[in-house]
Design a protein around this motif. Structure first.
Motif, mmCIF file in Angstrom:
data_model
loop_
_atom_site.group_PDB
_atom_site.id
_atom_site.type_symbol
_atom_site.label_atom_id
_atom_site.label_comp_id
_atom_site.label_asym_id
_atom_site.label_seq_id
_atom_site.Cartn_x
_atom_site.Cartn_y
_atom_site.Cartn_z
ATOM 1 N N VAL A 151 11.277 -0.347 -9.171
ATOM 2 C CA VAL A 151 12.042 -0.256 -8.365
ATOM 3 C C VAL A 151 11.273 0.027 -6.896
ATOM 4 C CG1 VAL A 151 14.253 -0.123 -7.372
ATOM 5 C CG2 VAL A 151 13.941 0.041 -9.766
ATOM 6 N N PRO A 152 10.614 -0.823 -6.273
ATOM 7 C CA PRO A 152 9.642 -0.617 -5.026
ATOM 8 C C PRO A 152 10.612 -0.283 -4.067
ATOM 9 C CG PRO A 152 9.236 -2.585 -5.734
ATOM 10 C CD PRO A 152 10.172 -2.128 -6.819
ATOM 11 N N GLN A 153 11.624 -0.862 -3.755
ATOM 12 C CA GLN A 153 12.770 -0.812 -2.713
ATOM 13 C C GLN A 153 12.931 0.759 -2.547
ATOM 14 O OE1 GLN A 153 13.454 -2.891 -5.256
ATOM 15 N NE2 GLN A 153 13.041 -4.717 -4.290
ATOM 16 N N LEU A 154 12.930 1.625 -3.701
ATOM 17 C CA LEU A 154 13.272 2.987 -3.322
ATOM 18 C C LEU A 154 12.212 3.802 -2.699
ATOM 19 C CD1 LEU A 154 14.429 4.042 -6.934
ATOM 20 C CD2 LEU A 154 15.888 3.717 -4.866
ATOM 21 N N SER A 155 10.768 3.414 -2.699
ATOM 22 C CA SER A 155 9.821 4.245 -1.998
ATOM 23 C C SER A 155 9.558 3.132 -0.731
ATOM 24 C CB SER A 155 8.671 4.232 -2.772
ATOM 25 O OG SER A 155 8.276 2.903 -3.038
ATOM 26 N N LEU A 156 10.112 2.018 -0.263
ATOM 27 C CA LEU A 156 10.076 1.309 0.932
ATOM 28 C C LEU A 156 11.026 1.182 1.713
ATOM 29 C CD1 LEU A 156 7.892 -1.537 -0.921
ATOM 30 C CD2 LEU A 156 6.924 0.397 0.212
ATOM 31 N N TRP A 157 12.386 1.800 1.337
ATOM 32 C CA TRP A 157 13.309 1.613 2.062
ATOM 33 C C TRP A 157 13.091 2.301 3.648
ATOM 34 C CZ3 TRP A 157 16.510 5.407 4.167
ATOM 35 C CH2 TRP A 157 16.338 6.579 3.513
ATOM 36 N N THR B 117 8.315 12.070 -15.235
ATOM 37 C CA THR B 117 7.770 10.759 -15.733
ATOM 38 C C THR B 117 8.888 9.598 -15.679
ATOM 39 O OG1 THR B 117 6.828 11.802 -17.332
ATOM 40 C CG2 THR B 117 7.285 9.383 -17.825
ATOM 41 N N ILE B 118 10.235 10.089 -15.730
ATOM 42 C CA ILE B 118 11.215 9.036 -15.564
ATOM 43 C C ILE B 118 11.231 8.606 -14.054
ATOM 44 C CG2 ILE B 118 13.831 8.872 -15.609
ATOM 45 C CD1 ILE B 118 13.817 10.740 -17.907
ATOM 46 N N ALA B 119 11.172 9.668 -13.263
ATOM 47 C CA ALA B 119 11.022 9.266 -11.598
ATOM 48 C C ALA B 119 9.928 8.374 -11.323
ATOM 49 C CB ALA B 119 11.016 10.561 -10.866
ATOM 50 N N LEU B 120 8.662 8.613 -12.048
ATOM 51 C CA LEU B 120 7.616 7.663 -11.984
ATOM 52 C C LEU B 120 7.830 6.265 -12.506
ATOM 53 C CD1 LEU B 120 4.582 6.930 -11.299
ATOM 54 C CD2 LEU B 120 3.927 7.669 -13.609
ATOM 55 N N ILE B 121 8.546 5.972 -13.626
ATOM 56 C CA ILE B 121 8.926 4.675 -13.896
ATOM 57 C C ILE B 121 9.794 3.988 -13.107
ATOM 58 C CG2 ILE B 121 10.138 3.757 -15.816
ATOM 59 C CD1 ILE B 121 8.990 5.559 -17.656
ATOM 60 N N ILE B 122 10.924 4.899 -12.421
ATOM 61 C CA ILE B 122 11.799 3.958 -11.699
ATOM 62 C C ILE B 122 11.016 3.715 -10.469
ATOM 63 C CG2 ILE B 122 13.828 4.701 -10.142
ATOM 64 C CD1 ILE B 122 14.790 6.474 -12.390
ATOM 65 N N PRO C 287 0.764 -1.267 0.026
ATOM 66 C CA PRO C 287 0.129 -0.002 -0.119
ATOM 67 C C PRO C 287 0.795 1.332 0.115
ATOM 68 C CG PRO C 287 -0.885 -1.498 1.609
ATOM 69 C CD PRO C 287 0.318 -2.263 0.964
ATOM 70 N N ILE C 288 1.957 1.130 0.722
ATOM 71 C CA ILE C 288 2.800 2.457 0.630
ATOM 72 C C ILE C 288 3.421 2.830 -0.813
ATOM 73 C CG2 ILE C 288 4.940 3.692 1.561
ATOM 74 C CD1 ILE C 288 4.410 1.927 4.175
ATOM 75 N N HIS C 289 3.991 1.526 -1.382
ATOM 76 C CA HIS C 289 4.413 1.662 -2.854
ATOM 77 C C HIS C 289 3.234 2.059 -3.576
ATOM 78 C CE1 HIS C 289 5.764 -0.416 -6.678
ATOM 79 N NE2 HIS C 289 6.817 0.732 -6.140
#
Length: 83
Positions: free
Chosen positions: A71-77, A62-67, A12-14
């Motif tokens: 790569v869900p670890q970036l928003s979940l670390w 848009t590039i940031a959204l794709i990343i 849900p956070i991602h």
């Protein structure tokens, strides 16, 4: 949409990060560019003058959204550090 994302096993956070980025892009791109309409009124310039310079920022968002999406670890670390 959260129940559908949870059914597919998306954190849900991602999912929230993806939605916020999508809303940010939607608020700065035509035809519903609410942020651009407000900023042109505040700055006192024409809408057509801001469209050209804003394109690189939309591309970066848009590039940031794709990343973030791929790569869900970036928003979940950070939330994972709090566990």
């Amino acid at each position: 949409l959260v129940p559908a994302a949870a059914a597919f096993g998306i954190n849900p956070i991602h999912f929230g990060m993806i939605m916020v980025m999508n809303f940010a892009i939607g608020a700065t791109t035509p035809p519903f560019a609410v942020n651009l309409f407000v900023s042109t009124k505040v700055a006192g310039i024409k809408y057509e003058e801001i469209i050209g310079p804003i394109i690189p920022f939309i591309a970066l968002e848009t590039i940031a959204l794709i990343i973030i999406t791929l790569v869900p670890q970036l928003s979940l670390w950070l939330p994972n550090l709090l566990k």
